[in-house]
Design an enzyme around this catalytic site. Structure first.
Site, PDB file in Angstrom:
ATOM      1  N   HIS A  68       0.857  -1.183   0.000  1.00  0.00           N
ATOM      2  CA  HIS A  68       0.000   0.000   0.000  1.00  0.00           C
ATOM      3  C   HIS A  68       0.894   1.233   0.000  1.00  0.00           C
ATOM      4  O   HIS A  68       1.933   1.252   0.665  1.00  0.00           O
ATOM      5  CB  HIS A  68      -0.903   0.019   1.231  1.00  0.00           C
ATOM      6  N   CYS A 107      -2.476   4.659  -4.383  1.00  0.00           N
ATOM      7  CA  CYS A 107      -2.996   3.282  -4.384  1.00  0.00           C
ATOM      8  C   CYS A 107      -4.092   3.123  -5.439  1.00  0.00           C
ATOM      9  O   CYS A 107      -4.113   2.134  -6.169  1.00  0.00           O
ATOM     10  CB  CYS A 107      -3.555   2.902  -3.009  1.00  0.00           C
TER      11      CYS A 107
END
Length: 111
Positions: free
Chosen positions: A23, A35
């Site tokens: 992430h 992301c």
């Protein structure tokens, strides 16, 4: 951080697999444009290959993780379309990494 690994065939530089892991942590979940961008490009490419090349990739996906081994197709036209879409994915991901290098890194390997 998002780590993207692109694996190419040593002899012809054909993409044989890719993995997107992690992430970005650029912003809170649900607000993280890095992301979202990486996910859109990578998942969109898998979907485009299925739709435009007629190939269902053996993709695996979990939270913060997408990978696929790329088959060699007997149909040269479909294989060419698939590789073009994969190369397009690499260009788009490199564009994101150039702007957000603190959050995205791309590694290329030869096999």
């Amino acid at each position: 951080m998002i780590t993207i690994t692109i694996v190419r065939n040593d002899s012809d530089k054909r993409i044989v697999s890719f993995a997107v892991v992690g992430h970005a942590k650029y912003a809170k979940p649900g607000k993280d444009i890095v992301c979202a961008g990486v996910s859109t490009v990578s998942i969109g490419t898998v979907n485009a290959i299925e739709t435009l090349a007629g190939v269902e990739l053996p993709a695996k996906m979990k939270d913060g993780w997408l990978s696929s081994d790329i088959p060699i197709l007997p149909d040269a036209d479909a294989d060419g379309r698939m590789q073009l879409l994969l190369e397009s994915m690499v260009v788009m991901l490199e564009t994101i990494a150039k702007s957000y290098g603190k959050y995205v890194v791309i590694h290329e390997q030869l096999r």
